[in-house]
Design an enzyme around this catalytic site. Sequence first.
Site, PDB file in Angstrom:
ATOM      1  N   THR A 312       0.840  -1.184   0.000  1.00 10.21           N
ATOM      2  CA  THR A 312       0.000   0.000   0.000  1.00 10.21           C
ATOM      3  C   THR A 312       0.883   1.245   0.000  1.00 10.21           C
ATOM      4  O   THR A 312       1.933   1.259   0.644  1.00 10.21           O
ATOM      5  CB  THR A 312      -0.960   0.015   1.221  1.00 10.21           C
ATOM      6  N   HIS A 364       2.551 -11.847  14.050  1.00 11.41           N
ATOM      7  CA  HIS A 364       3.594 -12.433  14.893  1.00 11.41           C
ATOM      8  C   HIS A 364       3.334 -13.912  15.196  1.00 11.41           C
ATOM      9  O   HIS A 364       4.212 -14.616  15.704  1.00 11.41           O
ATOM     10  CB  HIS A 364       3.687 -11.645  16.208  1.00 11.41           C
TER      11      HIS A 364
END
Length: 393
Positions: A312, A364
Amino acid sequence: MQELKVPSVGESIVEVEIGAWLKKEGEAFGADEPLVELITDKATLELPAPFAGTLKKILKAQGETARVGEAIALLEEGKVEAQVQAPTRAPKEASPEPLAMPAAERLMREAGVSPKEVVGTGLGGRILKEDVERHLEARKAPPMPEPAPPPSPQAPADKPWRVDEVVPMTPLRRRIAERLLQARQTTAMLTTFNEADMSAVIALRRELGEAFQKKHGVKLGFMSFFVKAVVQALKEIPELNAEIRDGTIVYHRYYDIGIAVGGGEGLVVPVLRDADRLSFAEIERQIADFAERARARKLKPEELMGGTFTITNGGIYGSLNSTPLLNPPQVGILGMHAIQERPVAREGQVVIRPMMYLALSYDHRIVDGREAVTFLRRVKELIENPARLLLEV
C-alpha cells in the site's frame, strides 16, 4: 419470457445489492448491453444483457438485496422497438434522466433533487455522489444575517450550519470496516520500520523513463520496483508469503501481490497474479489499468480475491509514515510513504537525500521479529541498488 438472474460474482459472495437500473421497463437493449449495477462487498459491477430484447419487468428495485441465482427482472428476447415508444412513456423518452451511481441516487432521493438538475461528471455523463454534493452546495446560498434585527440568543436558530448528514454505509464500506476490525481482533499484528534512499531509483527513472514509456506505452513508476523487491524478499523469507489455515501454516510457492488503490468508495486491493513472472512494463500496465477501473468502479470481484502479500502506498496522499493494517488471511503488508529530502550521514558527511519511510506490518503468530526485520532490510537493499532487481542478487 426469460429471467435475468444474479450470476456468481465470486466464491465468497452469496448476496448483492441492486444498484441503478440502466434500462427502464419497456425499454429495448442490445446483446451485452449493461442492464443493472450489482453492488458487492468488494466492487460494483454491471450485469450485461444475455441477448437483445426488452426489459419487461423489474423484480428487484434499486437498494434491495438479491441472492446469487435469484431472478431480478423478466426479459423478452428479440428486437421489439415499437414497445419502447409506448404513448404513455413518450414524454420521458424525449428527455431521459441521466444515469446516476447508487450513492448519488440515495443522496438525490433524500434531498429531493431531480437527476435532471445535476451535471454528471462520471463515465458517460453518469452522476456521482460528488456531483450531487456540489449541486446541493451551489443551490443553498449561505444564510446571510439580517441587517436590522440583532442575532437571536437561541443557539440552534443562530447556527443553521450545525447539521448532521446521515447516509447508509455501502456494502463495500461495510466490508472494509469488517476486514479492518477482523485484522485487529484475529491477528497478533506488529509493525517494524526502516527507510530507503530513493536516489538510485529516481536516477534510473530519470535516465530511462522516456525510453521506457516510448517502448511500452506506460510510465515507469515506483511501484514496479517495489513489487520486484517484495517478490525477491518473499522468496528469501517465505514466512511472509504464508497464511494460517485450520491450525496449519500454508506456505505459498507463488506470488500474488495485492496493490491497494483508491476507488470510488475507499481503498480496494486488486491482485497482480504471478507477479514474479511479470516484467516491469507488465506490472506498470496492470497497475495503471487497476487504478483506472477502480475509479470507474469497473473492477471484477475475482480481481480482488486472494493475494499472498499486499503493498500500500500512503505516500500518494502525502503520508510520511503509518502503520498499515493486515489484509487477512495474509500475514504481511508493506507500507510505502512520501519521498522527502532529509539530511542523512554518508561516509562521515551529512548529505541531503530523497528518503522514504517503509513500514512492514506482520502477523507475529507466523513471523518472528528476525524474519520481519530481515525482509524489510532486504527490500531496502534492493530499492537502494535497483540493478540487483534485474540480476536477482
